[in-house]
Enzyme design. Structure first.
Site, mmCIF file in Angstrom:
data_model
loop_
_atom_site.group_PDB
_atom_site.id
_atom_site.type_symbol
_atom_site.label_atom_id
_atom_site.label_comp_id
_atom_site.label_asym_id
_atom_site.label_seq_id
_atom_site.Cartn_x
_atom_site.Cartn_y
_atom_site.Cartn_z
ATOM 1 N N ASP A 67 39.294 9.117 33.595
ATOM 2 C CA ASP A 67 38.291 8.363 34.344
ATOM 3 C C ASP A 67 37.459 7.464 33.441
ATOM 4 O OD1 ASP A 67 37.032 10.489 33.107
ATOM 5 O OD2 ASP A 67 36.375 11.456 34.947
ATOM 6 N N ASN A 136 30.012 20.746 40.563
ATOM 7 C CA ASN A 136 30.342 20.774 41.996
ATOM 8 C C ASN A 136 31.856 20.887 42.235
ATOM 9 O OD1 ASN A 136 31.325 18.264 41.351
ATOM 10 N ND2 ASN A 136 29.865 17.085 42.573
ATOM 11 N N HIS A 138 34.222 19.097 40.793
ATOM 12 C CA HIS A 138 35.040 17.887 40.667
ATOM 13 C C HIS A 138 35.968 17.970 39.452
ATOM 14 C CE1 HIS A 138 31.699 15.540 38.286
ATOM 15 N NE2 HIS A 138 32.625 15.906 37.446
ATOM 16 N N GLU A 143 35.170 13.651 43.606
ATOM 17 C CA GLU A 143 33.990 14.363 44.082
ATOM 18 C C GLU A 143 34.308 15.140 45.362
ATOM 19 O OE1 GLU A 143 31.610 14.659 42.108
ATOM 20 O OE2 GLU A 143 30.437 12.843 41.759
HETATM 21 C C1 GLP Z 1 32.144 14.495 34.139
HETATM 22 C C2 GLP Z 1 33.600 14.003 34.006
HETATM 23 C C3 GLP Z 1 34.575 15.136 34.149
HETATM 24 C C4 GLP Z 1 34.047 16.333 33.416
HETATM 25 C C5 GLP Z 1 32.846 16.856 34.125
HETATM 26 C C6 GLP Z 1 32.138 17.976 33.400
HETATM 27 O O1 GLP Z 1 31.406 13.827 35.067
HETATM 28 N N1 GLP Z 1 33.972 12.961 34.899
HETATM 29 O O2 GLP Z 1 35.854 14.732 33.693
HETATM 30 O O3 GLP Z 1 35.012 17.350 33.367
HETATM 31 O O4 GLP Z 1 31.965 15.837 34.509
HETATM 32 O O5 GLP Z 1 31.416 17.518 32.314
HETATM 33 P P1 GLP Z 1 30.875 18.439 31.186
HETATM 34 O O6 GLP Z 1 32.049 18.878 30.389
HETATM 35 O O7 GLP Z 1 29.938 17.592 30.390
HETATM 36 O O8 GLP Z 1 30.182 19.596 31.842
#
Ligand code: GLP
Length: 244
Positions: A67, A136, A138, A143
């Site tokens: 992403d 959440n 995702h 989402e």
């Molecule tokens: C982000 C990314 C995800 C990631 C998630 C968790 O928004 N788009 O790919 O896995 O949220 O992030 P973190 O590892 O900082 O908790």
């Protein structure tokens, strides 16, 4: 789904890096799907250390990231292209031409998203897809919603994601409201999936991913249908899951 218990973040990172290292060792020209966020930073550090030690060779590896924020150029310090360069690509012998992150500035984004999926398919799909998980549930930036979207697409970020990710920006107003993400179909086409999670803040999402109904309200729950999905999570992230 196979759940691997890690003691803590460091242990999770070492175990995840070992799985990715095995993939690269067994298939030096493999296709890796890669993730950003705080969770994989330790995994990438371990991979860079293995490269430094002479144990890993990334020269033939191709990567496709999940992403990117819409509107951020690749040299913006909060863009996911920048993150990948700083946390992994600059520390290993990967050819940057073989690394791919959706372009946050793509203009005709529907065409560009379709091209991204076509490129992943033309490369033979991901041998291994690394995933973090949002609070959440995702994955990528898919989402919670009413459906699983198949291909790479543009999403409106939820308030909870904007809030969660604002810690990395100067102010919450600077967090982009939209992003491009691989779709669930793009992710599920990977031959193997490795999800990493740590911390109590992920406990509900990890529970719902592994044990909840398969529903788009928890996008990660679709991974229960993947034939080769490994979850490496620490004790805190597994605290709501049954002890096996
Ligand atoms: C982000 C990314 C995800 C990631 C998630 C968790 O928004 N788009 O790919 O896995 O949220 O992030 P973190 O590892 O900082 O908790």
């Amino acid at each position: 789904m196979r759940i691997v218990r890690a003691k803590d973040y460091e242990d999770m990172s070492r175990k995840a890096a070992a799985i990715i290292a095995a993939q690269v060792t067994l298939k030096p020209d493999c296709v890796l799907g890669l993730a950003t966020g705080s969770t994989p930073i330790g995994t990438y550090k371990n991979l860079a250390a293995a490269y430094e030690a002479g144990d890993l060779d990334f020269s033939q590896v191709k990567t496709y990231n999940l992403d990117e924020y819409r509107g951020l150029p690749g040299d913006h310090d909060q863009s996911y292209r920048y993150f990948m360069n700083v946390n992994l690509f600059d520390h290993v012998n990967i050819d940057k031409a073989n690394t791919h992150v959706p372009d946050g500035l793509m203009e005709d984004y529907e065409a560009a998203c379709a091209e991204y999926d076509a490129a992943v398919a033309a490369a033979g799909h991901q041998d291994l897809q690394l995933l973090g998980i949002g609070n959440n549930g995702h994955i990528g930036f898919n989402e919670p919603g009413d459906a699983f979207v198949k291909g790479t697409h543009c999403v409106d970020l939820t308030e909870s994601t904007i809030q969660a990710n604002s810690r990395l920006f100067d102010s919450i107003d600077d967090v982009p409201r939209q992003a491009y993400t691989m779709g669930i179909g793009t992710i599920m086409a990977a031959r193997s999936v490795l999800v990493i999670a740590n911390g109590e803040v992920k406990a509900q999402a990890v529970h719902d991913m592994c044990y909840g109904p398969i529903a788009p309200s928890c996008q990660a729950s679709i991974l229960q249908l993947h034939p080769n999905c490994i979850v490496v999570a620490d004790e805190a992230a597994l605290s709501l899951c049954p002890a096996e």
